[in-house]
Motif scaffolding. Structure first.
Motif, mmCIF file in Angstrom:
data_model
loop_
_atom_site.group_PDB
_atom_site.id
_atom_site.type_symbol
_atom_site.label_atom_id
_atom_site.label_comp_id
_atom_site.label_asym_id
_atom_site.label_seq_id
_atom_site.Cartn_x
_atom_site.Cartn_y
_atom_site.Cartn_z
ATOM 1 N N THR A 155 0.833 -1.209 0.000
ATOM 2 C CA THR A 155 0.000 0.000 0.000
ATOM 3 C C THR A 155 0.864 1.253 0.000
ATOM 4 O O THR A 155 0.594 2.219 -0.733
ATOM 5 N N ALA A 156 1.930 1.222 0.823
ATOM 6 C CA ALA A 156 2.840 2.368 0.873
ATOM 7 C C ALA A 156 3.528 2.568 -0.479
ATOM 8 O O ALA A 156 3.683 3.707 -0.956
ATOM 9 N N GLN A 157 3.937 1.456 -1.101
ATOM 10 C CA GLN A 157 4.580 1.546 -2.413
ATOM 11 C C GLN A 157 3.617 2.110 -3.454
ATOM 12 O O GLN A 157 4.000 2.932 -4.294
ATOM 13 N N GLN A 158 2.358 1.654 -3.385
ATOM 14 C CA GLN A 158 1.354 2.161 -4.317
ATOM 15 C C GLN A 158 1.131 3.660 -4.115
ATOM 16 O O GLN A 158 0.970 4.409 -5.082
ATOM 17 N N GLN A 159 1.142 4.092 -2.846
ATOM 18 C CA GLN A 159 0.967 5.514 -2.562
ATOM 19 C C GLN A 159 2.139 6.325 -3.109
ATOM 20 O O GLN A 159 1.954 7.420 -3.659
ATOM 21 N N VAL A 160 3.363 5.783 -2.959
ATOM 22 C CA VAL A 160 4.548 6.462 -3.498
ATOM 23 C C VAL A 160 4.465 6.538 -5.020
ATOM 24 O O VAL A 160 4.727 7.593 -5.625
ATOM 25 N N GLU A 161 4.096 5.405 -5.646
ATOM 26 C CA GLU A 161 3.984 5.376 -7.106
ATOM 27 C C GLU A 161 2.902 6.342 -7.588
ATOM 28 O O GLU A 161 3.083 7.036 -8.600
ATOM 29 N N THR A 162 1.786 6.391 -6.854
ATOM 30 C CA THR A 162 0.705 7.313 -7.224
ATOM 31 C C THR A 162 1.184 8.754 -7.127
ATOM 32 O O THR A 162 0.906 9.588 -8.013
ATOM 33 N N ALA A 163 1.926 9.051 -6.052
ATOM 34 C CA ALA A 163 2.458 10.411 -5.882
ATOM 35 C C ALA A 163 3.456 10.738 -6.991
ATOM 36 O O ALA A 163 3.472 11.861 -7.522
ATOM 37 N N GLN A 164 4.288 9.748 -7.339
ATOM 38 C CA GLN A 164 5.264 9.965 -8.407
ATOM 39 C C GLN A 164 4.557 10.191 -9.746
ATOM 40 O O GLN A 164 4.956 11.066 -10.537
ATOM 41 N N GLN A 165 3.520 9.405 -10.002
ATOM 42 C CA GLN A 165 2.763 9.571 -11.244
ATOM 43 C C GLN A 165 2.092 10.938 -11.294
ATOM 44 O O GLN A 165 2.070 11.597 -12.340
ATOM 45 N N GLN A 166 1.548 11.367 -10.154
ATOM 46 C CA GLN A 166 0.905 12.670 -10.091
ATOM 47 C C GLN A 166 1.921 13.788 -10.329
ATOM 48 O O GLN A 166 1.645 14.763 -11.049
ATOM 49 N N ALA A 167 3.114 13.616 -9.722
ATOM 50 C CA ALA A 167 4.168 14.619 -9.910
ATOM 51 C C ALA A 167 4.607 14.665 -11.367
ATOM 52 O O ALA A 167 4.862 15.750 -11.928
ATOM 53 N N GLU A 168 4.693 13.480 -11.989
ATOM 54 C CA GLU A 168 5.084 13.425 -13.398
ATOM 55 C C GLU A 168 4.030 14.088 -14.280
ATOM 56 O O GLU A 168 4.364 14.812 -15.238
ATOM 57 N N LYS A 169 2.766 13.879 -13.963
ATOM 58 C CA LYS A 169 1.697 14.530 -14.717
ATOM 59 C C LYS A 169 1.781 16.046 -14.584
ATOM 60 O O LYS A 169 1.603 16.785 -15.563
#
Length: 277
Positions: free
Chosen positions: A239-253
């Motif tokens: 879950t923590a990894q998914q949250q990090v990946e989601t944040a990274q994807q959002q930052a990339e967007k």
């Protein structure tokens, strides 16, 4: 009712101790007559009761539990060899760390079993509910006595001494279980596999109705709990990894959106850096 029975029982123990101190009993006792139990299921049923009580009382060392072993309680009985011992018995308030070949009353300060269970069979039922029951009531003064046939699921019966030191039948609860006041457990039936044999077994249950586990069942439960904890921890990591990946994807967007906006401003002849000042 229980305090009355216990106080009388303690008095009986003191009287027995004084009697055996005055009348020295024999010491050349036999502890193995080579007799086997009625069936393999009877053997398993006995060990289930012994091992589950040991597991249920694992935090204690003031009890002894035995099965299919001799109980010596009188010189006459030793001479006649007319009585062996119950399939299961427990004695509370004794040194549980002492190794014993059998239970010798005069070596145990006059103590008799506090709880007895006999495993019935067609060849023993009459004696278990007759002669032996009388001995447990009138000689042993055992507070709680139960009988159960491992091949008859509805055969469980039990008795408890009343204030007059006479056995009174125990009334089962809605599940058919009988309360063992001495142990603080229910004795009931449980259907399942033990030692590769499927049957209805006599098992102990705690006051809340939870099965008193065998050592291997407790170990399996602990292993399953540990595995569940590992899986829960893994899920938390995922879950923590998914949250990090989601944040990274959002930052990339957001970065890509900024790049597109800057490119559009340049097309219009504006310097995007001036908007950051």
């Amino acid at each position: 009712m229980l305090p009355v029975v216990e106080s009388i029982g303690q008095g009986i123990d003191r009287e027995a101790k004084l009697f055996f101190e005055k009348h020295k009993p024999p010491t050349d006792l036999i502890f193995d007559d080579g007799a086997e139990m009625e069936s393999n299921r009877h053997r398993i049923a006995m060990t289930v009761l012994i091992r589950s009580l040991e597991q249920g009382f694992a935090h204690r060392n003031d009890f002894f539990v035995g099965g299919n072993m001799f109980i010596y309680y009188s010189v006459k009985q030793v001479r006649n060899q007319d009585f062996r011992g119950p399939d299961f018995f427990a004695v509370l308030g004794v040194d549980g760390t002492t190794s014993r070949q059998g239970w010798v009353v005069w070596d145990e300060n006059g103590r008799y079993p506090d709880v007895i269970v006999e495993l019935l069979s067609p060849s023993t039922a009459h004696e278990d509910k007759g002669k032996k029951k009388d001995i447990y009531e009138q000689v042993f003064k055992t507070p709680d006595y139960f009988v159960f046939d491992p091949f008859e699921p509805n055969s469980l019966q039990g008795w408890r001494l009343d204030a007059s030191l006479r056995y009174q039948p125990l009334v089962p609860n809605e599940r058919g279980w009988l309360w063992c006041e001495t142990l603080g457990f229910w004795l009931g039936t449980w259907e399942g596999i033990v030692d590769r044999e499927t049957a209805t077994w006599a098992r102990f249950f705690d006051e809340s109705g939870n099965l008193v586990l065998l050592p291997e069942e407790a170990a399996q439960q602990q292993a399953e709990t540990a595995q569940q904890q590992v899986e829960a921890a893994q899920k938390q990591v995922e879950t923590a990894q998914q949250q990090v990946e989601t944040a990274q994807q959002q930052a990339e967007k957001e970065r890509q959106r900024g790049d597109r906006l800057a490119a559009r401003l340049r097309e219009l002849g504006d310097d995007p850096n001036t908007f950051n000042q």
